[in-house]
Design a protein around this motif. Structure first.
Motif: not given
Length: 213
Positions: A175-187
């Motif tokens: 599924g779509e998961q947050p990417d911290i390399d682009v500044g998104e926060s972990p779920k």
């Protein structure tokens, strides 16, 4: 006294009127005939009057059937799976039912030498969540049916442990998961008393599990 030549013609005229009147009266329908004719015509009239009602009823039945089909399609339509919850549940179960380590080491390089059956290289996360923890080693596991690495850490109190999971990231599987390399926060999720964090980093899906405080 001499009779008028017109008298016979007047008598004939009277007789003709009487005959015409009698014929007209005989031609008229009696009440029973009129009643039968009315009964014969009445159903046809009713059918004509009721035809629009039938058309209206059919229209409403069609609309009702369409609405029911839409409701049934929505009820039975396959729902999109909650990949994050599925991953968190699997990770939490692995954390609660820890199996013996297959390799014991506190070095990432040693882990890379052991995990030769993976299609990716073990990578140290850039997050600081393991800076105060000691690596104990690792073992093979799986995430959503894909072979993964489980890396075990010892908490600072030497009583509890935390586990880090790494697997090649595939959005179709994970599924779509947050990417911290682009500044998104972990779920973050909590499953069965286990805090789980899920994120994507350097092309890998990572998940951390530890007992909830």
């Amino acid at each position: 006294m001499k009779k008028s030549v017109f008298e016979p013609r007047q008598q004939n005229t009277v007789k003709l009127k009487d005959a015409a009147k009698a014929h007209f009266e005989q031609s008229q329908m009696d009440p029973q005939q009129l009643q039968r004719l009315s009964a014969y015509l009445k159903p046809e009239t009713q059918a004509t009057d009721q035809a629009p009602n039938w058309k209206s009823s059919l229209k409403w039945l069609g609309m009702l059937a369409s609405a029911l089909l839409l409701v049934m399609a929505w009820v039975f339509m396959p729902q999109s799976p909650n990949f994050s919850e599925m991953i968190a549940t699997e990770v939490a179960m692995n954390h609660l039912n820890m199996k013996p380590l297959e390799v014991k080491t506190n070095q990432v390089a040693s882990l890379r030498q052991y995990f030769t059956e993976l299609d990716f290289s073990i990578t140290k996360t850039s997050r600081k969540i393991f800076d105060d923890k000691t690596m104990l080693g690792g073992r093979y596991c799986s995430i959503q049916g894909v072979t993964a690495a489980q890396i075990r850490y010892e908490m600072a109190d030497s009583v509890q442990s935390a586990t880090l999971y790494e697997v090649g990231y595939n959005p179709d599987v994970h599924g779509e998961q947050p990417d911290i390399d682009v500044g998104e926060s972990p779920k973050r999720l909590t499953i069965n008393g286990v805090d789980v964090e899920i994120w994507v980093e350097k092309g890998l899906l990572m998940a951390q599990a530890k007992s909830a405080i």
